[in-house]
Motif scaffolding. Structure first.
Motif, mmCIF file in Angstrom:
data_model
loop_
_atom_site.group_PDB
_atom_site.id
_atom_site.type_symbol
_atom_site.label_atom_id
_atom_site.label_comp_id
_atom_site.label_asym_id
_atom_site.label_seq_id
_atom_site.Cartn_x
_atom_site.Cartn_y
_atom_site.Cartn_z
ATOM 1 N N LEU A 113 30.788 -50.999 -117.924
ATOM 2 C CA LEU A 113 30.415 -50.342 -119.177
ATOM 3 C C LEU A 113 29.115 -49.572 -118.992
ATOM 4 O O LEU A 113 28.116 -50.114 -118.518
ATOM 5 C CB LEU A 113 30.206 -51.389 -120.280
ATOM 6 C CG LEU A 113 31.421 -52.101 -120.845
ATOM 7 C CD1 LEU A 113 30.979 -53.106 -121.908
ATOM 8 C CD2 LEU A 113 32.400 -51.113 -121.441
ATOM 9 N N SER A 184 28.574 -55.508 -117.089
ATOM 10 C CA SER A 184 28.156 -54.385 -117.919
ATOM 11 C C SER A 184 26.795 -53.826 -117.507
ATOM 12 O O SER A 184 25.856 -54.581 -117.219
ATOM 13 C CB SER A 184 28.105 -54.810 -119.390
ATOM 14 O OG SER A 184 27.635 -53.751 -120.192
ATOM 15 N N VAL A 188 25.336 -55.871 -124.379
ATOM 16 C CA VAL A 188 26.536 -56.215 -125.140
ATOM 17 C C VAL A 188 26.121 -57.076 -126.323
ATOM 18 O O VAL A 188 25.465 -58.109 -126.151
ATOM 19 C CB VAL A 188 27.556 -56.962 -124.271
ATOM 20 C CG1 VAL A 188 28.741 -57.420 -125.117
ATOM 21 C CG2 VAL A 188 28.031 -56.071 -123.121
ATOM 22 N N GLY A 209 27.623 -52.223 -126.022
ATOM 23 C CA GLY A 209 28.992 -52.675 -126.189
ATOM 24 C C GLY A 209 29.059 -53.607 -127.381
ATOM 25 O O GLY A 209 28.263 -54.541 -127.492
#
Length: 261
Positions: A113, A184, A188, A209
């Motif tokens: 991500l 990621s 998040v 995220g």
């Protein structure tokens, strides 16, 4: 334009199977877009569908006639059938009488991500999933990652609720969310009614995220533990929590607000 007049027609049986079975849609890699708005949006954003299906009465509708003209100009396979046959394919009550058969994209996660995204952990309700997709698209978020337990994004109910958002999003299904969160490159944020940190106290001026969980159970404990932040949306009324789709919209547009200040 091909006319189908019998329920025993092989193509009609195939269409009816797609209309009535999520398993059939997944296996075939195809689904149905039902209604003028979804069909117009698909033509505008994705181009020509493999097939266009219309009821006989819909042929007199000006919007449908325009869509058919565009499809025929692009050499789309167009099919018409009596209203009674068409009704067995459509899940839209009092609909206009047009649907597209489209291919459902299959995407594999190939990188960590790095841009704002939505992660859906075991969301069950198609209406909630579709509403979240619609809000994500409206907020400028481009990617959605769904766990294996999340409602199939290309089901007719999700498609109707999302109102065309599918065609501006990259949607990944059957994703290992734990691996995605662990790898990621951005923060998040998991929503939780038991979190101590308020959404409004988090700096959202960079990509994040958004991790959203099951309607009743919330985000799974293992994923909560992996999240960078666990956040709560404060509320004043005497209710336990917000609906997950409403929660998602608040989160997405708080990020929009912070980036516009």
């Amino acid at each position: 334009m091909k006319l189908i007049s019998s329920r025993d027609n092989a193509l009609y049986k195939e269409l009816k199977h797609l209309a009535g079975s999520s398993q059939a849609r997944r296996k075939a890699g195809r689904t149905l877009l039902d209604g003028v708005h979804l069909c117009q949006t698909y033509l505008s954003l994705r181009g020509a569908p493999p097939q266009c299906v219309v009821s006989e009465s819909a042929l007199r509708n000006a919007e449908v006639a325009e869509l058919i003209a565009q499809c025929e100009a692009r050499q789309v396979h167009c099919i018409t059938m009596p209203d009674a046959l068409y009704a067995a394919l459509s899940q839209v009550e009092h609909g206009v009488g047009i649907l597209f058969v489209i291919e459902t994209p299959e995407r594999a996660v190939t990188q960590a991500l790095s841009a704002s995204a939505v992660l859906l952990d075991n969301l069950q309700d198609p209406g909630n999933v579709g509403s979240i997709l619609r809000s994500a698209a409206a907020a400028g978020i481009g990617q959605v990652y769904c766990s294996a337990g999340t409602a199939f994004c290309w089901s007719p109910k999700v498609l109707r609720a999302a109102m065309g958002a599918h065609f501006v999003l990259d949607i990944y299904e059957g994703v290992d969310l734990a691996a995605l969160v662990s790898d990621s490159a951005i923060a998040v944020l998991a929503t939780s009614g038991y979190a101590e940190q308020r959404l409004y106290d988090v700096d959202l001026r960079q990509p994040v995220g958004w991790l959203l969980g099951h309607e009743g159970q919330g985000v799974a404990d293992d994923l909560l533990a992996l999240a960078t932040h666990r956040v709560v949306i404060p509320h004043l009324g005497q209710v336990e929590s917000l609906n997950v789709a409403a929660c998602a919209a608040v989160c997405f547009f708080e990020q929009v607000r912070q980036n516009q200040v």
